[in-house]
Design an enzyme around this catalytic site. Structure first.
Site, mmCIF file in Angstrom:
data_model
loop_
_atom_site.group_PDB
_atom_site.id
_atom_site.type_symbol
_atom_site.label_atom_id
_atom_site.label_comp_id
_atom_site.label_asym_id
_atom_site.label_seq_id
_atom_site.Cartn_x
_atom_site.Cartn_y
_atom_site.Cartn_z
ATOM 1 N N ILE A 107 0.835 -0.710 0.010
ATOM 2 C CA ILE A 107 0.013 0.208 0.331
ATOM 3 C C ILE A 107 1.126 1.123 0.298
ATOM 4 O O ILE A 107 2.315 1.169 0.540
ATOM 5 C CB ILE A 107 -1.240 -0.212 0.853
ATOM 6 C CG1 ILE A 107 0.174 -0.076 1.997
ATOM 7 C CG2 ILE A 107 -2.108 -1.315 1.222
ATOM 8 C CD1 ILE A 107 -1.276 0.145 3.586
ATOM 9 N N ASP A 108 0.477 2.281 -0.566
ATOM 10 C CA ASP A 108 1.493 3.618 -0.288
ATOM 11 C C ASP A 108 1.974 4.097 0.730
ATOM 12 O O ASP A 108 1.213 3.487 1.690
ATOM 13 C CB ASP A 108 0.218 4.625 -0.841
ATOM 14 C CG ASP A 108 -0.143 4.133 -2.355
ATOM 15 O OD1 ASP A 108 0.798 3.527 -3.454
ATOM 16 O OD2 ASP A 108 -1.250 4.679 -3.315
ATOM 17 N N MET A 109 2.820 4.375 0.643
ATOM 18 C CA MET A 109 3.896 5.373 1.906
ATOM 19 C C MET A 109 2.339 6.335 2.367
ATOM 20 O O MET A 109 1.932 5.926 4.343
ATOM 21 C CB MET A 109 4.763 6.316 1.508
ATOM 22 C CG MET A 109 5.626 6.846 2.283
ATOM 23 S SD MET A 109 7.045 7.782 2.318
ATOM 24 C CE MET A 109 5.837 9.345 1.364
#
Length: 296
Positions: free
Chosen positions: A122-124
């Protein structure tokens, strides 16, 4: 020249290609090129790529929120702001650094030394649940479940505007943005199928504006899928720094208001159906509170 290289190598950033040109690493018909060099059909373009020296990825004692762990896998509740795996500009403080300390050598090697154990990411600036494989057997099984769309991934988000329908599906292919190579976009060119199902959980219209709290279920897992699809609908995720989304109203939310809340899968070893839910984090509840107050 840099435009031509960008068309030939869409996976590379324009700034990286310009740097190669400046370093004299690009030639046209055997002669050094600069950014203004024009290329015509029949020209031979050569690029001398420098050796790709990658820093050593080291274990780091970073606390992890682990709802579940056994000999084959673990489920991690990732905080907003943590990068999943090392990449340019982020070679420390990542989830992988923390996992290497926590698990030692017990991580799958299918995705290489920079992404040990990482089955999906998942994105930062997205918070929430993801699964990590401790061995290749578990990794292959989990990857197959994702490919077969039997791996449950549900998110919650706050988006801009009022979603007209209470539920629906976005079926629109996603690929690299044709101009901004750091972004993704709904496009027919060099794209892959992308399907997101959504369900409205609440609507807010007040002094802060109009917003919708929504649950999103991934059928596929493309880069930035939810963020791209919601922006495509005209309802970008609140505070999304890349795809838009009412940043100025919500100082409590640094980065997109998007949380990976639920994850479900079949255990690779014993066939148990496992399902986990993560509580909404403080930043998400702060956004909902602000919206609720603005309505009153």
């Amino acid at each position: 020249m840099d435009k031509t290289l960008a068309e030939l190598m869409p996976e590379a950033s324009r700034s990286y290609l310009q740097k190669l040109i400046e370093q004299g690493a690009v030639t046209v018909n055997g002669k050094p090129a600069d950014k203004k060099t024009r290329v015509i059909p029949g020209d031979t373009v050569s690029v001398d790529f420098p050796d790709n020296v990658k820093p050593e990825i080291v274990p780091e004692n970073i606390p992890l929120d682990i709802p579940y762990e056994d000999d084959d896998l673990l489920v991690v509740n990732k905080p907003k702001g943590m990068v999943v795996h090392p990449a340019a500009g982020h070679y420390s403080g990542t989830l992988v650094n923390a996992l290497m300390y926590h698990c030692g050598d017990s991580l799958s090697g299918i995705n290489g030394v920079e992404r040990p154990g990482i089955v999906h990411r998942i994105d930062m600036m997205t918070s929430g649940l993801l699964i990590v494989a401790k061995n290749d057997f578990a990794h292959k099984s989990l990857a197959e479940q994702i490919k077969a769309h039997s791996f449950t991934r549900r998110y919650e988000a706050v988006v801009v505007g009022n979603l007209r329908d209470d539920s629906g599906t976005v079926n629109a292919p996603i690929g690299r943005h044709p101009i901004d190579r750091k972004k993704m976009a709904v496009t027919e060119k060099n794209s892959r199928e992308a399907i997101t199902h959504y369900e409205v959980l609440g609507r807010y219209s007040g002094s802060s504006g109009t917003f919708t709290h929504v649950r999103l279920t991934l059928e596929t897992g493309r880069t930035h899928q939810i963020r791209v699809h919601m922006s495509y609908l005209g309802h970008p995720v609140v505070c999304d720094p890349v795809y838009g989304g009412a940043k100025q109203q919500f100082s409590c939310c640094d980065g997109q208001c998007l949380h990976a809340r639920e994850i479900g899968f079949v255990h690779p070893r014993d066939g148990r159906s496992l399902y986990f839910t993560s509580e909404l984090p403080d930043y998400f509840n702060a956004v909902l509170h602000k919206l609720a107050v603005s309505v009153q």
